[in-house]
Design a protein around this motif. Sequence first.
Motif, PDB file in Angstrom:
ATOM      1  N   HIS A  35     -14.050  -5.128 -40.216  1.00  0.00           N
ATOM      2  CA  HIS A  35     -13.206  -3.908 -39.680  1.00  0.00           C
ATOM      3  C   HIS A  35     -12.161  -3.646 -40.718  1.00  0.00           C
ATOM      4  N   ALA A  36     -12.242  -4.219 -41.783  1.00  0.00           N
ATOM      5  CA  ALA A  36     -11.034  -4.093 -42.814  1.00  0.00           C
ATOM      6  C   ALA A  36     -11.405  -2.901 -43.578  1.00  0.00           C
ATOM      7  N   LEU A  41     -20.955   0.727 -41.290  1.00  0.00           N
ATOM      8  CA  LEU A  41     -21.591  -0.516 -41.010  1.00  0.00           C
ATOM      9  C   LEU A  41     -21.334  -1.562 -41.862  1.00  0.00           C
ATOM     10  N   TYR A  42     -20.730  -2.911 -41.264  1.00  0.00           N
ATOM     11  CA  TYR A  42     -20.369  -3.961 -42.185  1.00  0.00           C
ATOM     12  C   TYR A  42     -20.891  -5.196 -41.485  1.00  0.00           C
ATOM     13  N   THR A  43     -21.209  -6.235 -42.238  1.00  0.00           N
ATOM     14  CA  THR A  43     -22.013  -7.281 -41.970  1.00  0.00           C
ATOM     15  C   THR A  43     -21.305  -8.649 -42.633  1.00  0.00           C
ATOM     16  N   GLY A  45     -20.876  -8.639 -37.066  1.00  0.00           N
ATOM     17  CA  GLY A  45     -21.002  -7.046 -37.623  1.00  0.00           C
ATOM     18  C   GLY A  45     -19.733  -6.105 -36.667  1.00  0.00           C
ATOM     19  N   ASN A  46     -19.500  -5.017 -37.122  1.00  0.00           N
ATOM     20  CA  ASN A  46     -18.546  -4.249 -36.473  1.00  0.00           C
ATOM     21  C   ASN A  46     -19.491  -3.395 -35.616  1.00  0.00           C
ATOM     22  N   ILE A  47     -20.679  -3.232 -35.387  1.00  0.00           N
ATOM     23  CA  ILE A  47     -21.486  -2.518 -34.748  1.00  0.00           C
ATOM     24  C   ILE A  47     -22.740  -3.340 -34.212  1.00  0.00           C
ATOM     25  N   TYR A  73     -20.517  -9.187 -32.393  1.00  0.00           N
ATOM     26  CA  TYR A  73     -20.014  -7.750 -32.706  1.00  0.00           C
ATOM     27  C   TYR A  73     -18.915  -7.614 -31.551  1.00  0.00           C
ATOM     28  N   ASP A  74     -18.303  -6.469 -31.811  1.00  0.00           N
ATOM     29  CA  ASP A  74     -17.139  -6.282 -30.613  1.00  0.00           C
ATOM     30  C   ASP A  74     -17.079  -4.701 -30.148  1.00  0.00           C
TER      31      ASP A  74
END
Length: 202
Positions: free
Chosen positions: A24-25, A30-32, A124-126, A159-160
Amino acid sequence: MSLSTPHSNDPLDKIISAALSDVHASAEGLYTQALIMVNDDVTFNQENSYQTAVKTASSGGEALYSLTSKSQDAHPRPHDISEDEARLSSHDSEVAALQDAYDWITGQAITLKEVHKVHVLVVGNIGPCDACKKRLELFFNDIVQTFEGKVTVIVDSVYDTPESNKQAKRHNVASVYGYAKATGHTTSAGKQYWRFRQEFRP
């Protein structure tokens, strides 16, 4: 979200919290990040455990898990994934993260002595789209086969997002992001997240 009871002495507690913060930074997108632990080692010293860099949505491409590569070694597109979805998601961050994790496992982890467990967190953020859920399944099967079905293999998608799964369209191609059967969890610091687990035990 129905959450499990947090355990502050769980070695994964701080690791998951940190990884969720890492993905999330950056800016929106989309980041993993993948984290691999052999025999529960959490030092991430690149010898007994490893964490990839945080991959961006442009990190993927022609690789083992793109589902679009013509390479003989690459996985072909499964019949239940459309050509459009495979193409649109071929550069998703999961593609690069899984490739990096696979390369370390097949290059380093297999050389370690007395391996009895390989645990991979894919954070991941998603939640993963339908095509990336299939990529995670293929990755899981690859790791089981790499160790010839002789070691415990766990692959967790973490993910969150507010919901465990949500349908959305990308260029008019519908996909479900996240898993309907994911379980809700919370860290000792109060960080809430979803987890979907694939597990093999010999």
